[in-house]
Design a protein around this motif. Structure first.
Motif, short mmCIF file in Angstrom:
data_model
loop_
_atom_site.label_atom_id
_atom_site.label_comp_id
_atom_site.label_asym_id
_atom_site.label_seq_id
_atom_site.Cartn_x
_atom_site.Cartn_y
_atom_site.Cartn_z
N ARG A 32 0.90 -1.24 -0.06
CA ARG A 32 -0.11 0.23 0.06
C ARG A 32 0.77 1.37 -0.07
O ARG A 32 2.06 1.08 0.35
CB ARG A 32 -1.07 0.08 1.33
CG ARG A 32 -1.69 -1.23 1.58
CD ARG A 32 -3.04 -1.49 0.77
NE ARG A 32 -3.76 -2.27 1.36
CZ ARG A 32 -3.52 -3.68 1.29
NH1 ARG A 32 -2.75 -4.13 0.51
NH2 ARG A 32 -4.47 -4.51 1.87
N SER A 53 -5.87 5.78 1.57
CA SER A 53 -4.58 5.52 0.80
C SER A 53 -4.25 5.99 -0.52
O SER A 53 -3.45 6.17 -0.95
CB SER A 53 -4.64 3.83 0.63
OG SER A 53 -4.50 2.98 1.75
N ALA A 267 -16.89 -0.52 6.15
CA ALA A 267 -15.62 0.00 5.93
C ALA A 267 -15.40 1.48 5.98
O ALA A 267 -14.51 2.06 6.20
CB ALA A 267 -14.97 -0.52 4.50
N TYR A 270 -15.25 2.36 9.43
CA TYR A 270 -13.98 2.17 9.87
C TYR A 270 -12.98 3.51 9.75
O TYR A 270 -12.09 3.52 10.60
CB TYR A 270 -13.26 0.98 8.97
CG TYR A 270 -11.76 0.91 9.14
CD1 TYR A 270 -11.43 0.15 10.19
CD2 TYR A 270 -10.79 1.22 8.35
CE1 TYR A 270 -10.07 -0.09 10.46
CE2 TYR A 270 -9.47 1.03 8.45
CZ TYR A 270 -9.21 0.44 9.67
OH TYR A 270 -7.69 0.20 9.71
N SER A 276 -10.77 -2.90 13.36
CA SER A 276 -10.53 -3.62 12.26
C SER A 276 -11.90 -4.65 12.25
O SER A 276 -12.07 -5.04 10.91
CB SER A 276 -9.50 -4.65 12.29
OG SER A 276 -9.54 -5.25 13.62
N LEU A 279 -13.79 -3.10 9.30
CA LEU A 279 -13.18 -3.33 7.81
C LEU A 279 -13.44 -4.66 7.36
O LEU A 279 -13.76 -4.87 6.34
CB LEU A 279 -11.77 -2.76 7.98
CG LEU A 279 -10.87 -3.19 6.64
CD1 LEU A 279 -11.53 -2.20 5.45
CD2 LEU A 279 -9.32 -2.72 6.81
N TYR A 283 -15.31 -6.94 3.89
CA TYR A 283 -14.89 -7.99 3.13
C TYR A 283 -15.54 -9.28 3.25
O TYR A 283 -15.86 -9.97 2.48
CB TYR A 283 -13.30 -8.39 3.53
CG TYR A 283 -12.24 -7.31 2.96
CD1 TYR A 283 -11.31 -7.77 2.05
CD2 TYR A 283 -12.00 -6.04 3.86
CE1 TYR A 283 -10.72 -6.76 1.50
CE2 TYR A 283 -10.98 -5.38 3.29
CZ TYR A 283 -10.19 -5.77 2.26
OH TYR A 283 -9.36 -4.94 1.57
N THR A 337 -8.76 1.66 1.41
CA THR A 337 -7.75 0.46 1.72
C THR A 337 -6.53 0.56 0.96
O THR A 337 -5.44 -0.18 1.57
CB THR A 337 -8.52 -0.85 1.63
OG1 THR A 337 -8.81 -1.02 0.30
CG2 THR A 337 -10.08 -0.69 2.57
N ASP A 339 -6.13 -1.56 -1.12
CA ASP A 339 -6.01 -3.00 -1.40
C ASP A 339 -6.13 -3.26 -3.03
O ASP A 339 -7.22 -2.95 -3.44
CB ASP A 339 -7.02 -3.79 -0.78
CG ASP A 339 -6.85 -5.24 -0.88
OD1 ASP A 339 -6.11 -5.74 -1.54
OD2 ASP A 339 -7.51 -5.90 -0.14
#
Length: 683
Positions: A32, A53, A267, A270, A276, A279, A283, A337, A339
């Motif tokens: 990241r 991010s 999320a 979050y 966490s 988040l 997922y 994120t 990700d």
């Protein structure tokens, strides 16, 4: 001195990666971007929110090129760009959003404006900008002294805020483009009004309750600009009054668009809670729905409108609204994120599922599109699909939600082709041809041109255009499927081991004309859908392939074949906007012949064809990639009693015709009729 120099070199490599001697470039692989840094050029999350991010650039900073520009031009000339002459909810004579009447239209006006306005900003189109401004000026005029705006709608004695949630997103884009402070004033007053509303009156209707995360995103957007502390209190209030998307093994409801749109809410929260568990809940929902109803190619899940146990075959589909909301969720989660998973999943839906939901000229769409979809008519296929009525034909007058909401898909996708990073750099996580104006380093504006026919091409080329040399980091996502990817700067290979599923970070003193080339060689792969009769799908890079079926189009009346709740303007010219039914002009009941003892590339041959002259690759005739394959017809696999593509035959009872035939596969996105999950014959 020598020991000191050696220590500094080792320290630098351990902390910042390799230094490429050829390029004087700091090169490293990262999971990241580093969120400990603070971008000084763009508004991002302010404390106490968790740092982003990636940071979205203002709408209009990215101009599409290549096939993506062609897609948006077709949308402009198609249904989204001209819906004002069709939709009854966009009729200006008696429209509550314009203040000219009482027909409020609920979600339809802001749904349409969300895509139409952003398209206007991207194109800088004067006529479209004027049309957008007319609607938004009416929104500003609708402000009440108590802070509320827009048509006031009550359900069961409680205000219904769902339409306003969407309109607030329209205002945010308008602010990005204009910096009109009236947006900040309106949203501040409106959110103060929300805060004063008792909890038992707030977000209680089904739709707004499911989608409260959209309100939460807008609350954070405003907080990042103003820093008003009451907005954090409103964020807590929004969370506790939104449906619970944090359950381990069930969902608050099984509506396909609610899921695609609302699973991002935990999320989002979050960002404030930093817990966490929030988040991970996002997922979990993503995987939960796919483990149960998403054992199919194309990235989505077979919910039709509502997922039902026992209906998991790839002939079940997704609303067009579901495709664009899933893409938007992926883009938002990518920013939150970092990700790479979300970038890759966004591409999977955008390239494989979404394009086939519309006619090639983007002037009509169908409500439901499925991975295995071999007839697109105006019949009622219930209970084979969840919906009652003509939900499979390509009708410009039907499906009032998707009719208005589909237009956000490509503008939002374009807005995420390039992103700013916390360390005042730039990132390309979702790939597509474009020209981007972005501020880097200490506020210097540069232009980056991205040239590619990706995902139909393996090379992605970037050119830096800067008035003066400037140092900043440039991040590039390395796809998980890439086969020995490489990178070059100004034609010279960069000596780095590119790790799949991560970002390569290139930091150097960039000069005008610097060129970066990322090569992402594609290879054949297959997906096995064990819960769906061990059927298989064939992939090449990010593209999934379908059987090439001859598509026979039949023009029919749009008004006679419209869904029951459709409404259109009294002067709408139905002959100008026809509906099309699509029927198979060739057999579709094929299984793939695959020798599992041989490598996959010995079973299939990838054929690269000329790029289409109209710059539009999502048609049977124009797609520039095909796969030659072998197939056998499956005995007894036909249309079922509901008139739908039959469910996959039970694997223990598969029976094939004796002859092996040559068949052709094309990318899913180009196949409006398709078989994408195949039975398999092992010789």
């Amino acid at each position: 001195m020598k020991k000191t120099a050696l220590f500094l070199i080792v320290f630098y490599i351990l902390n910042y990666g390799n230094i490429s001697a050829q390029h004087n470039t700091k090169v490293s692989m990262v999971d990241r971007p580093n969120t400990n840094a603070t971008n000084t050029n763009y508004v991002s999350n302010r404390a106490p929110l968790h740092p982003l991010s990636f940071i979205k650039l203002p709408v209009g900073a990215i101009k599409p090129k290549g096939w993506i520009e062609q897609m948006l031009l077709l949308q402009k000339d198609g249904l989204s760009g001209n819906l004002g002459e069709i939709s009854a909810w966009l009729d200006k004579e008696n429209n509550a959003w314009l203040g000219t009447g009482t027909d409020y239209g609920w979600e339809e006006v802001p749904y349409w404006l969300k895509g139409y306005g952003n398209m206007a900003y991207i194109f800088d189109d004067k006529e479209m900008l004027a049309e957008t401004k007319e609607w938004l000026e009416a929104v500003f005029k609708s402000r009440r002294e108590d802070g509320y705006f827009g048509p006031y709608i009550e359900k069961n004695g409680k205000p219904d805020l769902w339409g306003n949630m969407i309109m607030v997103w329209c205002l945010q884009s308008y602010y990005e483009y204009t910096n009109d402070e009236r947006v900040i004033d309106l949203m501040t007053d409106y959110f103060n009004w929300q805060l004063k509303l008792p909890d038992d009156m707030f977000l209680k209707d089904y739709w707004e309750n499911s989608r409260g995360g959209d309100n939460l995103l807008s609350v954070f957007w405003l907080y990042n600009i103003t820093g008003d502390k009451f907005l954090l209190e409103l964020a807590e209030k929004t969370r506790r009054n939104t449906a619970n998307w944090r359950q381990r093994s069930t969902l608050p409801n099984w509506h396909n668009v609610n899921i695609a749109q609302s699973f991002r809410e935990p999320a989002t929260y979050y960002m404030l809670s930093k817990d966490s568990a929030d988040l991970m809940a996002t997922y979990n929902v993503h995987h939960l729905i796919r483990n149960t109803f998403g054992q199919v190619p194309g990235g989505m899940f077979g919910a039709d409108e509502n997922a039902r146990m026992g209906y998991i075959d790839p002939r079940q589909g997704t609303e067009t609204c579901g495709f664009v909301e899933q893409m938007a969720s992926n883009e938002i989660l990518l920013r939150m994120t970092g990700d790479p998973f979300w970038a890759e999943h966004c591409e999977e839906v955008a390239f494989n599922s979404y394009p086939a939901s519309m006619m090639p000229d983007l002037k009509a769409l169908r409500y439901i599109t499925s991975p295995n979809h071999t007839v697109s008519d105006s019949e009622n296929h219930h209970p084979g699909i969840d919906n009652r009525g003509p939900f499979l034909s390509m009708n410009p007058f039907s499906s009032r939600c998707c009719q208005h909401n589909h237009g956000q898909g490509w503008p939002y996708f374009i807005e995420h082709l390039m992103l700013a990073t916390p360390d005042n750099g730039v990132a390309a996580a979702i790939y597509g041809a474009c020209i981007t104006n972005v501020k880097v380093a200490d506020g210097k504006t540069i232009e980056i041109t991205q040239e590619t026919n990706y995902p139909f091409e393996e090379s992605i080329r970037f050119t830096i255009n800067t008035a003066q040399d400037v140092t900043f980091p440039f991040y590039l996502r390395i796809p998980t499927w890439a086969d020995n990817p490489t990178i070059e700067i100004n034609g010279t290979p960069v000596n780095v081991n590119l790790e799949n599923g991560k970002y390569v970070r290139l930091e150097r003193n960039w000069r005008k004309g610097d060129r970066i080339t990322l090569n992402v060689p594609m290879q054949l792969s297959q997906s096995v859908w064990h819960v769906n009769q061990d059927s298989r799908s064939i992939n090449y890079g990010p593209l999934t392939f379908s059987l090439k079926i001859k598509e026979d189009y039949k023009k029919v009346s749009s008004t006679e074949t419209a869904i029951g709740d459709s409404k259109w303007q009294k002067n709408a010219d139905a002959s100008k906007w026809p509906t099309y039914e699509i029927y198979p002009g060739s057999d579709w009941n094929y299984g793939l012949v695959i020798d599992d003892k041989a490598p996959l590339n010995e079973n299939f041959e990838v054929v690269k064809k000329a790029w289409p002259s109209d710059n539009f690759p999502f048609t049977v005739s124009g797609v520039p990639l095909e796969i030659k394959a072998s197939g056998r017809k499956v005995i007894g696999w036909d249309f079922d009693r509901h008139g739908l593509t039959g469910e996959l035959p039970i694997k223990e009872n598969l029976q094939f015709e004796p002859e092996t035939e040559n068949i052709v596969l094309i990318p899913m996105g180009a196949a409006r009729l398709r078989i994408s999950a195949f039975p398999v014959y092992n010789p």
